[in-house]
Design a protein around this motif. Structure first.
Motif, short mmCIF file in Angstrom:
data_model
loop_
_atom_site.label_atom_id
_atom_site.label_comp_id
_atom_site.label_asym_id
_atom_site.label_seq_id
_atom_site.Cartn_x
_atom_site.Cartn_y
_atom_site.Cartn_z
N ALA A 59 0.80 -1.22 0.00
CA ALA A 59 0.00 0.00 0.00
C ALA A 59 0.84 1.28 0.00
CB ALA A 59 -0.97 0.00 1.18
N ALA A 60 1.92 1.30 0.76
CA ALA A 60 2.72 2.53 0.85
C ALA A 60 3.30 2.90 -0.51
CB ALA A 60 3.83 2.36 1.88
N GLY A 61 3.90 1.96 -1.19
CA GLY A 61 4.46 2.23 -2.51
C GLY A 61 3.40 2.61 -3.51
N LEU A 62 2.27 1.92 -3.46
CA LEU A 62 1.17 2.24 -4.38
C LEU A 62 0.65 3.65 -4.12
CD1 LEU A 62 -0.83 1.59 -6.61
CD2 LEU A 62 -2.25 0.44 -4.88
N SER A 63 0.54 4.00 -2.87
CA SER A 63 0.05 5.34 -2.53
C SER A 63 0.94 6.42 -3.16
CB SER A 63 0.01 5.49 -1.01
OG SER A 63 -0.57 6.73 -0.67
N GLU A 64 2.26 6.21 -3.11
CA GLU A 64 3.18 7.18 -3.72
C GLU A 64 3.00 7.24 -5.24
OE1 GLU A 64 7.15 6.19 -2.53
OE2 GLU A 64 6.66 6.38 -0.39
N ARG A 65 2.86 6.08 -5.88
CA ARG A 65 2.69 6.05 -7.34
C ARG A 65 1.35 6.66 -7.75
NH1 ARG A 65 5.09 1.23 -6.34
NH2 ARG A 65 3.25 -0.03 -6.77
N LEU A 66 0.31 6.44 -6.93
CA LEU A 66 -0.99 7.03 -7.24
C LEU A 66 -0.96 8.54 -7.06
CD1 LEU A 66 -3.49 4.44 -5.69
CD2 LEU A 66 -3.04 4.87 -8.12
N ALA A 67 -0.19 9.02 -6.10
CA ALA A 67 -0.04 10.47 -5.92
C ALA A 67 0.61 11.10 -7.15
CB ALA A 67 0.76 10.78 -4.66
N ALA A 68 1.62 10.42 -7.70
CA ALA A 68 2.27 10.93 -8.91
C ALA A 68 1.29 10.91 -10.09
CB ALA A 68 3.51 10.10 -9.23
N ALA A 69 0.51 9.84 -10.20
CA ALA A 69 -0.48 9.74 -11.28
C ALA A 69 -1.54 10.82 -11.12
CB ALA A 69 -1.12 8.35 -11.29
N ALA A 70 -1.96 11.09 -9.90
CA ALA A 70 -2.97 12.13 -9.64
C ALA A 70 -2.48 13.49 -10.12
CB ALA A 70 -3.32 12.17 -8.15
#
Length: 170
Positions: free
Chosen positions: A142-153
């Motif tokens: 989840a932590a890594g995905l959260s960072e990648r989703l923030a970049a995508a956002a």
């Protein structure tokens, strides 16, 4: 008994669910899992049931599809093993202006994290685009995905949130 996957799509009208359920019940088919929705005036239902041979179900549904307003497909599927999902349940939500590539970008990041999308809904309300997905993530992803989703956002100019969900709520 055979496990069957059935899809019914077409122009919405009152009574489609009842009509299909009556046909299946008349054949002795037990509906186990399903999801149904209306999409801009169109009906879409996917279901899994235990019942007779796929050909018999297809033939029984033919009167409902004869006028061409509905399309029904039936196929035999292999029953899943009753394995407990080892993933952690999470919810991903997206809110923002509609633009091409939102679903592709968000789902690609989930897949890259080893996540499995178990349910996905999108809606366009005026200019606002909303996506809500239930996902199962590997432990610690989840932590890594959260960072990648923030970049995508940031790239998509939308708001994306990821939060842990209680499995009994899904």
């Amino acid at each position: 008994m055979n496990e069957l996957a059935i899809t019914v799509i077409g122009h919405d009208r009152p009574g489609i669910v009842a009509d299909v359920a009556e046909v299946l019940g008349g054949l002795g088919a037990n509906l186990t899992d399903s999801t149904m929705t209306r999409l801009r005036g169109h009906f879409a239902w996917t279901l899994v049931c235990n019942g007779p041979e796929a050909d018999a179900v297809s033939q029984a549904l033919e009167p409902l599809t004869a006028d061409g307003r509905l399309l029904a497909t039936v196929r035999a599927v292999t029953p899943e093993e009753d394995e407990a999902d080892a993933g952690e349940p999470h919810l991903v939500s997206v809110h923002g202006a509609d633009r091409l590539g939102i679903v592709a970008a968000v789902t690609r990041e989930v897949a890259a994290a080893g996540g499995n999308i178990t349910d996905l809904t999108t809606r366009l309300a005026g200019l606002l685009y909303v996506l809500v997905a239930e996902v199962s993530l590997p432990a610690g992803a989840a932590a890594g995905l959260s960072e990648r989703l923030a970049a995508a956002a940031k790239e998509l100019d939308v708001e994306i949130t990821l939060r842990r969900a209680e499995s009994d709520l899904l």
